[in-house]
Motif scaffolding. Structure first.
Motif, PDB file in Angstrom:
ATOM      1  N   ARG A 157       0.805  -1.212   0.000  1.00 53.41           N
ATOM      2  CA  ARG A 157       0.000   0.000   0.000  1.00 53.41           C
ATOM      3  C   ARG A 157       0.841   1.267   0.000  1.00 53.41           C
ATOM      4  NH1 ARG A 157      -3.284  -0.016   4.829  1.00 53.41           N
ATOM      5  NH2 ARG A 157      -3.116  -2.280   4.912  1.00 53.41           N
ATOM      6  N   LYS A 158       1.806   1.321   0.948  1.00 57.09           N
ATOM      7  CA  LYS A 158       2.535   2.580   1.104  1.00 57.09           C
ATOM      8  C   LYS A 158       3.623   2.775   0.062  1.00 57.09           C
ATOM      9  CE  LYS A 158       1.819   3.183   6.043  1.00 57.09           C
ATOM     10  NZ  LYS A 158       2.486   2.941   7.337  1.00 57.09           N
ATOM     11  N   TYR A 159       4.203   1.674  -0.432  1.00 60.86           N
ATOM     12  CA  TYR A 159       5.341   1.833  -1.335  1.00 60.86           C
ATOM     13  C   TYR A 159       5.045   1.357  -2.749  1.00 60.86           C
ATOM     14  CZ  TYR A 159       7.524   2.852   3.047  1.00 60.86           C
ATOM     15  OH  TYR A 159       7.803   3.426   4.249  1.00 60.86           O
ATOM     16  N   ASP A 160       3.797   0.985  -2.978  1.00 55.23           N
ATOM     17  CA  ASP A 160       3.359   0.613  -4.306  1.00 55.23           C
ATOM     18  C   ASP A 160       4.236  -0.498  -4.895  1.00 55.23           C
ATOM     19  OD1 ASP A 160       1.808   0.650  -6.541  1.00 55.23           O
ATOM     20  OD2 ASP A 160       2.985   2.245  -7.526  1.00 55.23           O
ATOM     21  N   LEU A 161       4.482  -1.522  -4.116  1.00 47.40           N
ATOM     22  CA  LEU A 161       5.321  -2.634  -4.578  1.00 47.40           C
ATOM     23  C   LEU A 161       4.447  -3.861  -4.803  1.00 47.40           C
ATOM     24  CD1 LEU A 161       8.245  -2.197  -2.037  1.00 47.40           C
ATOM     25  CD2 LEU A 161       8.315  -1.647  -4.480  1.00 47.40           C
ATOM     26  N   ASP A 162       4.883  -4.680  -5.767  1.00 45.31           N
ATOM     27  CA  ASP A 162       4.247  -5.996  -5.917  1.00 45.31           C
ATOM     28  C   ASP A 162       4.996  -6.962  -5.017  1.00 45.31           C
ATOM     29  OD1 ASP A 162       2.462  -5.136  -7.761  1.00 45.31           O
ATOM     30  OD2 ASP A 162       3.761  -5.652  -9.481  1.00 45.31           O
ATOM     31  N   VAL A 163       4.270  -7.563  -4.129  1.00 45.13           N
ATOM     32  CA  VAL A 163       4.927  -8.497  -3.203  1.00 45.13           C
ATOM     33  C   VAL A 163       4.347  -9.883  -3.428  1.00 45.13           C
ATOM     34  CG1 VAL A 163       5.418  -9.053  -0.787  1.00 45.13           C
ATOM     35  CG2 VAL A 163       5.189  -6.653  -1.509  1.00 45.13           C
ATOM     36  N   SER A 164       5.212 -10.859  -3.711  1.00 47.16           N
ATOM     37  CA  SER A 164       4.685 -12.232  -3.689  1.00 47.16           C
ATOM     38  C   SER A 164       5.441 -13.056  -2.663  1.00 47.16           C
ATOM     39  CB  SER A 164       4.740 -12.921  -5.051  1.00 47.16           C
ATOM     40  OG  SER A 164       5.544 -12.230  -5.929  1.00 47.16           O
ATOM     41  N   ILE A 165       4.674 -13.879  -1.994  1.00 50.17           N
ATOM     42  CA  ILE A 165       5.256 -14.692  -0.919  1.00 50.17           C
ATOM     43  C   ILE A 165       5.714 -16.021  -1.486  1.00 50.17           C
ATOM     44  CG2 ILE A 165       4.743 -15.895   1.242  1.00 50.17           C
ATOM     45  CD1 ILE A 165       2.822 -13.569   1.873  1.00 50.17           C
ATOM     46  N   LYS A 190       9.086 -16.445   9.745  1.00 49.34           N
ATOM     47  CA  LYS A 190      10.048 -16.259   8.667  1.00 49.34           C
ATOM     48  C   LYS A 190       9.264 -16.190   7.370  1.00 49.34           C
ATOM     49  CE  LYS A 190      12.927 -19.570   7.602  1.00 49.34           C
ATOM     50  NZ  LYS A 190      14.050 -20.479   7.860  1.00 49.34           N
ATOM     51  N   LEU A 191       9.571 -15.157   6.569  1.00 48.41           N
ATOM     52  CA  LEU A 191       8.906 -15.004   5.282  1.00 48.41           C
ATOM     53  C   LEU A 191       9.981 -14.831   4.231  1.00 48.41           C
ATOM     54  CD1 LEU A 191       6.015 -12.351   5.376  1.00 48.41           C
ATOM     55  CD2 LEU A 191       5.840 -14.792   4.865  1.00 48.41           C
ATOM     56  N   ILE A 192       9.780 -15.480   3.093  1.00 43.68           N
ATOM     57  CA  ILE A 192      10.641 -15.165   1.961  1.00 43.68           C
ATOM     58  C   ILE A 192       9.712 -14.616   0.872  1.00 43.68           C
ATOM     59  CG2 ILE A 192      12.202 -16.082   0.208  1.00 43.68           C
ATOM     60  CD1 ILE A 192      13.185 -18.034   2.339  1.00 43.68           C
ATOM     61  N   VAL A 193      10.011 -13.402   0.446  1.00 47.05           N
ATOM     62  CA  VAL A 193       9.133 -12.741  -0.523  1.00 47.05           C
ATOM     63  C   VAL A 193       9.964 -12.190  -1.683  1.00 47.05           C
ATOM     64  CG1 VAL A 193       7.483 -12.031   1.259  1.00 47.05           C
ATOM     65  CG2 VAL A 193       9.337 -10.473   0.605  1.00 47.05           C
ATOM     66  N   THR A 194       9.323 -11.963  -2.796  1.00 47.62           N
ATOM     67  CA  THR A 194       9.971 -11.164  -3.845  1.00 47.62           C
ATOM     68  C   THR A 194       9.198  -9.863  -3.956  1.00 47.62           C
ATOM     69  OG1 THR A 194       8.591 -12.106  -5.584  1.00 47.62           O
ATOM     70  CG2 THR A 194      10.713 -13.174  -5.169  1.00 47.62           C
ATOM     71  N   ILE A 195       9.943  -8.799  -4.231  1.00 50.00           N
ATOM     72  CA  ILE A 195       9.253  -7.518  -4.432  1.00 50.00           C
ATOM     73  C   ILE A 195       9.642  -6.973  -5.805  1.00 50.00           C
ATOM     74  CG2 ILE A 195       8.948  -6.887  -2.015  1.00 50.00           C
ATOM     75  CD1 ILE A 195      11.465  -5.260  -2.143  1.00 50.00           C
ATOM     76  N   ALA A 196       8.730  -6.295  -6.392  1.00 51.09           N
ATOM     77  CA  ALA A 196       8.989  -5.672  -7.685  1.00 51.09           C
ATOM     78  C   ALA A 196       8.323  -4.308  -7.686  1.00 51.09           C
ATOM     79  CB  ALA A 196       8.424  -6.543  -8.809  1.00 51.09           C
ATOM     80  N   GLY A 197       8.915  -3.381  -8.433  1.00 47.38           N
ATOM     81  CA  GLY A 197       8.344  -2.046  -8.481  1.00 47.38           C
ATOM     82  C   GLY A 197       9.412  -1.078  -8.938  1.00 47.38           C
ATOM     83  N   ALA A 198       9.097   0.176  -8.854  1.00 45.14           N
ATOM     84  CA  ALA A 198      10.077   1.194  -9.266  1.00 45.14           C
ATOM     85  C   ALA A 198      11.270   1.160  -8.315  1.00 45.14           C
ATOM     86  CB  ALA A 198       9.418   2.572  -9.249  1.00 45.14           C
ATOM     87  N   GLU A 199      12.444   1.406  -8.887  1.00 42.74           N
ATOM     88  CA  GLU A 199      13.703   1.348  -8.146  1.00 42.74           C
ATOM     89  C   GLU A 199      13.636   2.113  -6.816  1.00 42.74           C
ATOM     90  OE1 GLU A 199      16.175  -0.533  -9.546  1.00 42.74           O
ATOM     91  OE2 GLU A 199      17.126  -0.307  -7.575  1.00 42.74           O
ATOM     92  N   GLU A 200      13.159   3.398  -6.880  1.00 38.02           N
ATOM     93  CA  GLU A 200      13.163   4.214  -5.663  1.00 38.02           C
ATOM     94  C   GLU A 200      12.140   3.694  -4.644  1.00 38.02           C
ATOM     95  OE1 GLU A 200      12.440   5.215  -8.658  1.00 38.02           O
ATOM     96  OE2 GLU A 200      10.699   6.554  -8.761  1.00 38.02           O
ATOM     97  N   ASN A 201      11.055   3.096  -5.143  1.00 36.11           N
ATOM     98  CA  ASN A 201      10.067   2.528  -4.222  1.00 36.11           C
ATOM     99  C   ASN A 201      10.650   1.332  -3.472  1.00 36.11           C
ATOM    100  OD1 ASN A 201       8.381   4.439  -5.170  1.00 36.11           O
ATOM    101  ND2 ASN A 201       6.984   3.036  -6.233  1.00 36.11           N
TER     102      ASN A 201
END
Ligand SMILES: Nc1ncnc2c1ncn2[C@@H]1O[C@H](COP(=O)(O)OP(=O)(O)O)[C@@H](O)[C@H]1O
Ligand SMILES: [Mg+2]
Lengths: 217, 346
Positions: B287-295, B310-321
């Motif tokens: 919500r706050k950083y506009d990132l796509d998060v998949s667990i 323990k969580l392992i996630v991938t995040i994707a989005g704009a570099e600065e985000n």
């Protein structure tokens, strides 16, 4: 075989069983506690007393290393003292017993040593006294091995009693030598051998059965 | 209360097995002592009931110094201290019932009372149907239940456990530990258990001491040890139950240490404890950083009711985000770590 021989055979059998019975009984009554003593009094044992253990162990070893035929002759004065005479079936019981005791003791000692030390530790952790450990752990846990030991002791005693027979002890060995060998009566020799084989087989059979029955492992 | 004060133990005058051990164990707690093989655990627990008398020091049980007792007094005291063993140490010539009767016979408890107690204890450990079996006819777990029954049938205040679960398979370990816990709660018996398995400590101990080369190197509550281990040895033990290795299922994802392609997703490991486990960490990143998060992987372990997640996630989005999101995570009381990059076509 003539009735005379049959009677002789029966009488000799009776003598052999008498020698076996009494000497095995005394060997058990003295040898088993002695074996236990050898374990409990050694260094680190539950009643450690090396000053007692070392000489006892030495005597046991000495007696064990004397061949029976020599022991028999060597202790004639002692035999006379105990049995009142040095010849005859009753007299033969003295050397037979004295030879069987150290053997029994060593075998019992070995079987008690085979009891896992954890069992003794567990009993100690529950506050068992040394005497309780002997009665409630050592003897029941080693019982199958003790029965097997006594079986071997009796079978060995049959052999020794034949030797004792040759110096006037009577019994089956005596019969085989006097009639079968010295008088060339092959039938007596064969009959004696058959009877001996049957006795040994029977004792072995009964001993193994009892030991297996006692063994819950 | 059990107090060990300045316990030293050497074997044959030169092998030092224990060095200046000081511990206080409260009534009703489950106290774990963990250490590698040869660390001195068995020696230490045997000092408590004097199966191994310490070379020096005091063992106070409710204020009474065990090291000062005569053999006779010691045997009396031992009747109030149960003990269980790695190899069970049951009498092979006795049935289950007779094994449990053993300590009562030693204490010369009347027959009728014996029978009542044994029946109740066998019920408690779930072996009523096995009363006439011999140990050779039982599984390892059942044998240990007999061991436990025998140790507690005379209503001890303390139960000493020397690697009681080390010879059992993992499923059986669980059920034995549950049984010990139940005994601790229901009968209020203090339990002191030594082990080389962190799993055991994690499952039932309240407090733990770590022993190495005969010395206590760390002592704390189990939760504190897991959250904040102070020694390398403790960290290794914890690693054995809460692993930092990647779960096996993730190996097909080709996680690389370096970014291979600008589109690659950033893989993160988030580890958190207790209080923050309830916070909407993932939701905030989205919500706050506009990132796509998949667990990719998630796991929560409870140690005394405190969640360790323990969580392992991938995040994707704009570099600065992504950068802003990562620095947000850094400000939270959680551990986050970039563990690599995943090709985006996954
Ligand atoms: N009876 C003994 N005699 C001599 N050394 C011993 C004896 N028991 C244990 N030790 C030594 O004391 C150290 C600690 O042993 P122990 O308490 O059994 O460790 P752990 O239970 O942690 O594996 C080891 O170095 C071991 O070799
Ligand atoms: Mg050990």
């Amino acid at each position: 075989m003539s009735p005379v021989i049959t009677n002789l055979l029966l009488k000799s059998l009776g003598e052999t069983l008498y020698m076996l019975g009494v000497s095995a009984l005394i060997a058990a009554l003295v040898g088993i506690p002695l074996g236990i003593l050898l374990v409990v009094t050694e260094k680190g044992g539950i009643l450690a007393c090396p000053a007692f253990n070392k000489p006892l162990s030495f005597v046991v070893n000495v007696v064990r290393s004397i061949p029976f035929i020599i022991l028999m002759v060597a202790i004639i004065p002692l035999t006379r003292l105990i049995a009142g005479t040095s010849i005859g079936t009753t007299a033969a019981i003295v050397p037979l017993t004295i030879a069987a005791i150290p053997y029994t003791a060593r075998m019992v000692e070995t079987s008690i040593r085979e009891i896992p030390s954890g069992l003794i530790e567990a009993a100690e952790s529950m506050g068992a006294t040394p005497l309780q450990i002997i009665w409630k752990v050592f003897i029941p846990e080693a019982l199958p091995a003790i029965i097997e030991t006594m079986t071997v002791v009796i079978v060995t005693l049959i052999g020794s009693s034949a030797m004792a027979g040759t110096i006037g002890g009577g019994g089956l060995g005596d019969l085989a030598i006097r009639y079968g060998y010295q008088r060339f009566q092959a039938d007596v020799m064969i009959a004696t051998i058959v009877v001996l084989v049957v006795i040994v087989q029977a004792i072995q059979f009964i001993g193994s059965r009892l030991a297996r029955k006692a063994d819950k492992r | 209360m059990i107090e060990l004060k300045h316990i030293n133990k050497s074997y044959d005058g030169h092998i030092t097995a224990l060095e200046d051990i000081n511990l206080t164990i409260q009534d009703g707690e489950i106290f774990g002592i963990i250490g590698q093989s040869g660390a001195g655990k068995s020696t230490l627990i045997r000092c408590i009931n004097m199966l191994e008398p310490p070379t020096s020091g005091e063992v106070l049980i409710n204020g009474k110094d065990m090291t000062k007792l005569s053999q006779k007094e010691l045997r009396e005291e031992r009747k109030h201290i149960g003990m269980i063993f790695q190899h069970f140490n049951l009498l092979s010539s006795r049935t289950v019932w007779q094994n449990v009767a053993f300590p009562l016979e030693l204490a010369k408890v009347p027959k009728a009372e014996q029978e009542k107690k044994i029946a109740a204890i066998l019920e408690l450990v779930g072996l009523t149907e096995y009363r006439d079996k011999y140990p050779a006819q039982l599984s390892g777990g059942q044998k240990q239940r007999v061991g436990i029954a025998r140790a507690i049938v005379s209503d001890p205040e303390v139960l000493l456990s020397d690697e009681a679960t080390s010879a059992l398979d993992p499923e059986t370990v669980k059920s034995i530990l549950q049984l010990l816990k139940r005994i601790n709660k229901k009968l209020g018996i203090t339990i002191i258990m030594i082990t080389h398995q962190m799993e055991v400590i994690k499952q039932i101990a309240d407090r733990v001491a770590v022993i190495e080369k005969g010395k206590i190197i760390e002592e704390s509550s189990v939760v504190d040890l897991f959250t904040n281990p102070k020694t390398e040895t403790s960290r290794k033990f914890i690693g054995s139950v809460i692993s930092n290795e990647l779960p096996e299922g993730l190996s097909h994802m080709n996680i690389t240490k370096e970014r291979q392609h600008p589109e690659d997703l950033t893989a993160l490991r988030l580890s958190f404890r207790g209080d923050v486990a309830d916070e909407p960490i993932v939701a905030n990143l989205i919500r706050k950083y506009d990132l796509d998060v998949s667990i990719l992987y998630g796991n929560i372990d409870y140690i005394h009711g405190v969640p360790f997640g323990k969580l392992i996630v991938t995040i994707a989005g704009a570099e600065e985000n992504i950068r802003a999101g990562l620095s947000h995570l850094d400000n939270l009381p959680i551990e986050s770590e970039v563990i690599g990059y995943v090709p985006s076509h996954n």
